[in-house]
Design an enzyme around this catalytic site. Structure first.
Site, PDB file in Angstrom:
ATOM      1  N   ASP A 128       0.879  -1.165   0.000  1.00 36.07           N
ATOM      2  CA  ASP A 128       0.000   0.000   0.000  1.00 36.07           C
ATOM      3  C   ASP A 128       0.926   1.228   0.000  1.00 36.07           C
ATOM      4  O   ASP A 128       2.111   1.113   0.347  1.00 36.07           O
ATOM      5  CB  ASP A 128      -0.859  -0.036   1.279  1.00 36.07           C
ATOM      6  CG  ASP A 128      -1.693   1.211   1.452  1.00 36.07           C
ATOM      7  OD1 ASP A 128      -2.339   1.636   0.480  1.00 36.07           O
ATOM      8  OD2 ASP A 128      -1.685   1.774   2.568  1.00 36.07           O
ATOM      9  N   LEU A 129       0.422   2.379  -0.407  1.00 38.78           N
ATOM     10  CA  LEU A 129       1.285   3.569  -0.492  1.00 38.78           C
ATOM     11  C   LEU A 129       1.135   4.472   0.744  1.00 38.78           C
ATOM     12  O   LEU A 129       2.084   4.647   1.516  1.00 38.78           O
ATOM     13  CB  LEU A 129       0.933   4.352  -1.767  1.00 38.78           C
ATOM     14  CG  LEU A 129       1.695   5.652  -2.014  1.00 38.78           C
ATOM     15  CD1 LEU A 129       3.188   5.379  -2.200  1.00 38.78           C
ATOM     16  CD2 LEU A 129       1.151   6.361  -3.261  1.00 38.78           C
ATOM     17  N   ASP A 130      -0.069   5.012   0.911  1.00 40.98           N
ATOM     18  CA  ASP A 130      -0.305   5.980   1.985  1.00 40.98           C
ATOM     19  C   ASP A 130      -0.255   5.289   3.349  1.00 40.98           C
ATOM     20  O   ASP A 130      -1.044   4.389   3.617  1.00 40.98           O
ATOM     21  CB  ASP A 130      -1.683   6.642   1.793  1.00 40.98           C
ATOM     22  CG  ASP A 130      -1.763   7.433   0.498  1.00 40.98           C
ATOM     23  OD1 ASP A 130      -0.750   8.046   0.124  1.00 40.98           O
ATOM     24  OD2 ASP A 130      -2.828   7.438  -0.141  1.00 40.98           O
TER      25      ASP A 130
ATOM     26  N   THR B  89       0.970  10.403   3.651  1.00 43.71           N
ATOM     27  CA  THR B  89       0.210  11.461   2.981  1.00 43.71           C
ATOM     28  C   THR B  89      -1.075  11.790   3.730  1.00 43.71           C
ATOM     29  O   THR B  89      -1.774  12.720   3.339  1.00 43.71           O
ATOM     30  CB  THR B  89      -0.153  11.036   1.547  1.00 43.71           C
ATOM     31  OG1 THR B  89      -0.640   9.708   1.608  1.00 43.71           O
ATOM     32  CG2 THR B  89       1.036  11.124   0.616  1.00 43.71           C
TER      33      THR B  89
ATOM     34  N   LYS C  49      -8.721   6.617   6.078  1.00 48.34           N
ATOM     35  CA  LYS C  49      -7.512   5.904   5.650  1.00 48.34           C
ATOM     36  C   LYS C  49      -7.871   4.663   4.844  1.00 48.34           C
ATOM     37  O   LYS C  49      -8.662   3.841   5.295  1.00 48.34           O
ATOM     38  CB  LYS C  49      -6.642   5.540   6.857  1.00 48.34           C
ATOM     39  CG  LYS C  49      -5.974   6.766   7.445  1.00 48.34           C
ATOM     40  CD  LYS C  49      -4.943   6.418   8.500  1.00 48.34           C
ATOM     41  CE  LYS C  49      -4.283   7.686   9.008  1.00 48.34           C
ATOM     42  NZ  LYS C  49      -3.409   7.444  10.149  1.00 48.34           N
ATOM     43  N   GLY C  50      -7.283   4.558   3.669  1.00 43.22           N
ATOM     44  CA  GLY C  50      -7.516   3.395   2.810  1.00 43.22           C
ATOM     45  C   GLY C  50      -8.833   3.457   2.040  1.00 43.22           C
ATOM     46  O   GLY C  50      -9.135   2.580   1.237  1.00 43.22           O
ATOM     47  N   VAL C  51      -9.601   4.512   2.300  1.00 42.27           N
ATOM     48  CA  VAL C  51     -10.934   4.654   1.706  1.00 42.27           C
ATOM     49  C   VAL C  51     -10.834   5.539   0.460  1.00 42.27           C
ATOM     50  O   VAL C  51     -10.048   6.479   0.430  1.00 42.27           O
ATOM     51  CB  VAL C  51     -11.868   5.301   2.768  1.00 42.27           C
ATOM     52  CG1 VAL C  51     -13.188   5.701   2.178  1.00 42.27           C
ATOM     53  CG2 VAL C  51     -12.048   4.366   3.951  1.00 42.27           C
TER      54      VAL C  51
ATOM     55  N   SER D 169      -2.542   0.464  -4.331  1.00 42.72           N
ATOM     56  CA  SER D 169      -3.054   1.633  -3.602  1.00 42.72           C
ATOM     57  C   SER D 169      -4.402   2.071  -4.140  1.00 42.72           C
ATOM     58  O   SER D 169      -4.659   1.976  -5.335  1.00 42.72           O
ATOM     59  CB  SER D 169      -2.047   2.783  -3.755  1.00 42.72           C
ATOM     60  OG  SER D 169      -2.627   4.006  -3.344  1.00 42.72           O
ATOM     61  N   ALA D 170      -5.241   2.601  -3.248  1.00 40.09           N
ATOM     62  CA  ALA D 170      -6.539   3.144  -3.667  1.00 40.09           C
ATOM     63  C   ALA D 170      -6.395   4.521  -4.307  1.00 40.09           C
ATOM     64  O   ALA D 170      -7.327   5.022  -4.930  1.00 40.09           O
ATOM     65  CB  ALA D 170      -7.453   3.264  -2.448  1.00 40.09           C
TER      66      ALA D 170
ATOM     67  N   LYS E 103      -5.586   7.675  -6.690  1.00 37.50           N
ATOM     68  CA  LYS E 103      -5.452   7.973  -8.117  1.00 37.50           C
ATOM     69  C   LYS E 103      -4.259   8.889  -8.362  1.00 37.50           C
ATOM     70  O   LYS E 103      -3.988   9.290  -9.483  1.00 37.50           O
ATOM     71  CB  LYS E 103      -6.747   8.618  -8.635  1.00 37.50           C
ATOM     72  CG  LYS E 103      -7.916   7.658  -8.592  1.00 37.50           C
ATOM     73  CD  LYS E 103      -9.164   8.232  -9.241  1.00 37.50           C
ATOM     74  CE  LYS E 103     -10.236   7.147  -9.282  1.00 37.50           C
ATOM     75  NZ  LYS E 103     -11.503   7.630  -9.809  1.00 37.50           N
TER      76      LYS E 103
ATOM     77  N   LYS F  53     -11.023  -1.408  -1.472  1.00 35.98           N
ATOM     78  CA  LYS F  53     -10.715  -2.253  -0.324  1.00 35.98           C
ATOM     79  C   LYS F  53     -11.870  -2.108   0.679  1.00 35.98           C
ATOM     80  O   LYS F  53     -12.375  -1.007   0.831  1.00 35.98           O
ATOM     81  CB  LYS F  53      -9.406  -1.796   0.345  1.00 35.98           C
ATOM     82  CG  LYS F  53      -8.191  -1.832  -0.575  1.00 35.98           C
ATOM     83  CD  LYS F  53      -6.990  -1.131   0.066  1.00 35.98           C
ATOM     84  CE  LYS F  53      -5.831  -1.021  -0.909  1.00 35.98           C
ATOM     85  NZ  LYS F  53      -4.659  -0.280  -0.368  1.00 35.98           N
TER      86      LYS F  53
ATOM     87  N   GLU G  65       0.125  -3.304   4.698  1.00 37.58           N
ATOM     88  CA  GLU G  65      -1.032  -2.404   4.808  1.00 37.58           C
ATOM     89  C   GLU G  65      -1.131  -1.729   6.169  1.00 37.58           C
ATOM     90  O   GLU G  65      -0.878  -2.362   7.194  1.00 37.58           O
ATOM     91  CB  GLU G  65      -2.313  -3.229   4.629  1.00 37.58           C
ATOM     92  CG  GLU G  65      -2.994  -3.070   3.305  1.00 37.58           C
ATOM     93  CD  GLU G  65      -3.565  -1.689   3.038  1.00 37.58           C
ATOM     94  OE1 GLU G  65      -3.681  -0.860   3.964  1.00 37.58           O
ATOM     95  OE2 GLU G  65      -3.923  -1.435   1.880  1.00 37.58           O
ATOM     96  N   ASP G  66      -1.540  -0.458   6.168  1.00 36.62           N
ATOM     97  CA  ASP G  66      -1.739   0.254   7.438  1.00 36.62           C
ATOM     98  C   ASP G  66      -3.218   0.414   7.795  1.00 36.62           C
ATOM     99  O   ASP G  66      -3.527   0.866   8.893  1.00 36.62           O
ATOM    100  CB  ASP G  66      -1.094   1.650   7.392  1.00 36.62           C
ATOM    101  CG  ASP G  66      -1.850   2.587   6.472  1.00 36.62           C
ATOM    102  OD1 ASP G  66      -2.161   2.159   5.335  1.00 36.62           O
ATOM    103  OD2 ASP G  66      -2.132   3.723   6.864  1.00 36.62           O
TER     104      ASP G  66
HETATM  105  C1  G6P Z   1      -5.453   6.049  -0.027  1.00 35.08           C
HETATM  106  C2  G6P Z   1      -5.603   6.867   1.245  1.00 35.08           C
HETATM  107  C3  G6P Z   1      -7.003   7.408   1.369  1.00 35.08           C
HETATM  108  C4  G6P Z   1      -7.402   8.146   0.094  1.00 35.08           C
HETATM  109  C5  G6P Z   1      -7.303   7.211  -1.101  1.00 35.08           C
HETATM  110  C6  G6P Z   1      -7.650   7.896  -2.407  1.00 35.08           C
HETATM  111  O1  G6P Z   1      -6.077   4.824   0.141  1.00 35.08           O
HETATM  112  O2  G6P Z   1      -5.296   6.081   2.378  1.00 35.08           O
HETATM  113  O3  G6P Z   1      -7.063   8.260   2.482  1.00 35.08           O
HETATM  114  O4  G6P Z   1      -8.717   8.654   0.206  1.00 35.08           O
HETATM  115  O5  G6P Z   1      -5.974   6.708  -1.184  1.00 35.08           O
HETATM  116  O6  G6P Z   1      -6.657   8.826  -2.716  1.00 35.08           O
HETATM  117  P1  G6P Z   1      -6.724   9.864  -3.912  1.00 35.08           P
HETATM  118  O7  G6P Z   1      -5.306  10.350  -4.023  1.00 35.08           O
HETATM  119  O8  G6P Z   1      -7.146   9.103  -5.132  1.00 35.08           O
HETATM  120  O9  G6P Z   1      -7.685  10.916  -3.549  1.00 35.08           O
HETATM  121 MG    MG Z   2      -2.748   3.120   3.569  1.00 35.87          MG
END
Ligand code: G6P
Ligand code: MG
Length: 216
Positions: A10-12, A18, A46-48, A115-116, A118, A146, A170-171
């Site tokens: 996962d990234l964030d 971030t 987070k992750g949403v 990662s979710a 974009k 996710k 994953e966090d």
């Molecule tokens: C990650 C973060 C979320 C964020 C999502 C979409 O999963 O943990 O907090 O809402 O990415 O990110 P974006 O950059 O597409 O808005």
């Molecule tokens: Mg994350």
């Protein structure tokens, strides 16, 4: 000999933090809408996905918006967010992240991003880490968020590795569940109390090693 052939990150919250930028941008939007939005509330994002994050904030404020208005609000937030991530530097890479990816690659273990977001390509570019991933799957490539495993299954497929041979890092709770739903091993990054479904929980990638991967 470990059966692990690939690591999917996962990234964030795993590679970079971030969440602080997401919070600033969502907070600015919430303020404009007169919605009280705290750092505690931010944990739920987070992750949403971006769209779902906005829905949560509107729910918090008891505010209703049309689909078109929601699109406009999400876009506005993203413009502020992108302004901030455009100023990111490699100094913001979380401790041990770059080193662990390099260790995996040197050991012949494939690496992917799952990662979710974009905005992942902008972030990887700014922190100069894109070259450390054999495959990148992000919010632009998936339709199911996710805890659906789509993002990780696409990562495994792109690497040509079976899900059972992958470990996800994953966090977020939703991300840990996504990995489990995909039939993958999962290392939680954060607190064992929160990420109690993970096979192993560490405080950061600086605490990971090939030995720990082997034991999963
Ligand atoms: C990650 C973060 C979320 C964020 C999502 C979409 O999963 O943990 O907090 O809402 O990415 O990110 P974006 O950059 O597409 O808005
Ligand atoms: Mg994350």
């Amino acid at each position: 000999m470990s059966s692990i052939k690939a690591c999917i990150f996962d990234l964030d919250g795993v590679i970079v933090d971030t969440a602080v930028y997401h919070f600033k941008a969502w907070k600015r939007l919430a303020d404009e809408l007169g919605i009280n939005f705290t750092e505690h509330d931010n944990e739920r994002l987070k992750g949403v996905s971006r769209v779902r994050s906005l829905e949560i904030i509107l729910e918090l404020g008891g505010v209703t918006k049309t689909e078109a208005e929601q699109q406009e609000l999400a876009t506005r937030k993203n413009i502020w967010y992108v302004e901030m991530i455009n100023r990111m530097t490699p100094a913001e890479i979380l401790p041990g992240a770059k080193e662990f990816l390099e260790t995996c690659r040197a050991a012949g273990i494939k690496t992917a991003l799952g990662s979710a977001s974009k905005n992942s390509s902008t972030i990887l570019d700014k922190i100069n880490m894109a070259h450390l991933f054999d495959a990148i799957v992000d919010g632009n490539h998936v339709s199911k968020a996710k805890p659906d495993p789509e993002v990780f299954l696409k990562g495994a497929e792109a690497l040509g590795v079976a899900p059972a041979e992958c470990v996800v890092f994953e966090d977020a709770i939703a991300g840990v569940e996504a990995a489990i739903n995909g039939g993958m091993k999962v290392v939680g990054i954060g607190s064992p109390d929160v990420l109690n479904k993970a096979d192993l929980v560490v405080s950061g990638l600086d605490k990971m090693s090939l030995e720990k991967l082997d034991k999963l």
